[in-house]
Design a protein around this motif. Structure first.
Motif, PDB file in Angstrom:
ATOM      1  N   VAL A 143     -16.085  -8.592   4.760  1.00  0.00           N
ATOM      2  CA  VAL A 143     -15.006  -8.005   3.959  1.00  0.00           C
ATOM      3  C   VAL A 143     -13.789  -7.818   4.848  1.00  0.00           C
ATOM      4  N   ASP A 144     -12.638  -8.192   4.334  1.00  0.00           N
ATOM      5  CA  ASP A 144     -11.372  -8.074   5.062  1.00  0.00           C
ATOM      6  C   ASP A 144     -10.337  -7.488   4.098  1.00  0.00           C
ATOM      7  N   CYS A 145      -9.955  -6.225   4.320  1.00  0.00           N
ATOM      8  CA  CYS A 145      -8.958  -5.540   3.481  1.00  0.00           C
ATOM      9  C   CYS A 145      -7.638  -5.485   4.238  1.00  0.00           C
ATOM     10  N   VAL A 146      -6.629  -6.106   3.699  1.00  0.00           N
ATOM     11  CA  VAL A 146      -5.309  -6.133   4.327  1.00  0.00           C
ATOM     12  C   VAL A 146      -4.353  -5.318   3.465  1.00  0.00           C
ATOM     13  N   HIS A 147      -3.876  -4.211   4.019  1.00  0.00           N
ATOM     14  CA  HIS A 147      -3.042  -3.296   3.231  1.00  0.00           C
ATOM     15  C   HIS A 147      -1.726  -3.056   3.968  1.00  0.00           C
ATOM     16  N   ASN A 148      -0.721  -3.815   3.574  1.00  0.00           N
ATOM     17  CA  ASN A 148       0.590  -3.655   4.187  1.00  0.00           C
ATOM     18  C   ASN A 148       1.361  -2.501   3.564  1.00  0.00           C
ATOM     19  N   ALA A 149       2.125  -1.825   4.389  1.00  0.00           N
ATOM     20  CA  ALA A 149       2.918  -0.682   3.946  1.00  0.00           C
ATOM     21  C   ALA A 149       3.783  -1.071   2.752  1.00  0.00           C
TER      22      ALA A 149
END
Length: 242
Positions: A143-149
């Motif tokens: 799992v790879d969660c990418v959460h940009n501002a």
């Protein structure tokens, strides 16, 4: 299935966690971690019930070992649930950003890593970009969660072969990278398996129509709470007349 409100679910989850009488973690914070997942359509209640069963059986408290340098915090939870420790560990990591542009939090031997989702939301809301990666132990394998501002929700990728860094993690590891700049995901990754818009749509439905919860899950949460109420009543009766 049944429909419940946000506040009803938070309250019941908090009481269910309180029933375990654990000395770590704040029940209301943990309940919000559960409901944040559920509002986004990510099975928060089902994951929480699985976690409750594990935490209930885990009677030993493991010593938490922490190592730090300028850009990295490494923690070994000794098999403990992430539910109980993550907010405090995130605070330790964020303090490192005073000294630089990036910090990595590497948590070893932890369980229930999906519950890190709620902290991603908080960090992105504060103007930080955060990326959480872990081997899942079941399908999906990674799992790879990418959460940009600036985004309400992360983009979530499953089983991306180009992400060799995930494959280097041990089976119960979680790596969280926090930085002041945006994460750029390679086009090789393709489209997210669960994108930010999907989660936003699930949240809107939940606010508008209520949160759909499996009735069996709801009753199981209530059973945890009822057990605690019975124990408290028994203690009250034992103390009567003293």
């Amino acid at each position: 299935m049944m429909k419940v409100s946000h506040n009803e679910l938070v309250t019941l989850c908090a009481k269910a966690y309180d029933s375990l009488k654990r000395q770590c973690g704040e029940a209301e914070n943990i309940a919000n971690m559960v409901v944040d997942l559920e509002m986004a359509g990510l099975r928060g209640v089902a994951l929480f019930l699985s976690a409750l069963g594990y935490i209930e059986q885990e009677n030993k408290y493991h010593a938490v070992a922490i190592e730090q340098d300028d850009e990295k915090v490494t923690v070994d939870l000794g098999g403990e649930s992430l539910l109980c420790f993550l907010p405090a560990l995130i605070d330790v990591a964020v303090e490192k950003l005073i000294q630089g542009q990036h910090v990595q939090l590497h948590i070893r031997n932890c369980r229930h890593r999906w519950f890190g989702f709620s902290e991603l939301l908080k960090l992105a809301g504060k103007g930080l970009s955060v990326r959480a990666q872990w081997p899942n132990g079941e399908s999906p394998s990674y799992v790879d969660c990418v959460h940009n501002a600036g985004n309400r929700y992360p983009d979530i990728y499953f089983d991306r072969p180009c992400e060799n860094a995930i494959r280097e993690l041990q089976s119960q590891d979680l790596r969280v990278d926090i930085q002041l700049t945006m994460f750029v995901v390679s086009s090789i990754n393709g489209e997210p398996d669960i994108n930010s818009d999907m989660q936003s749509a699930a949240e809107k439905r939940a606010w508008r129509h209520g949160i759909e919860v499996d009735e069996v899950h709801w009753n199981t949460l209530k059973a945890y709470v009822a057990r605690s109420l019975v124990e408290n009543s028994e203690r009250s009766l034992q103390g009567a007349g003293e």
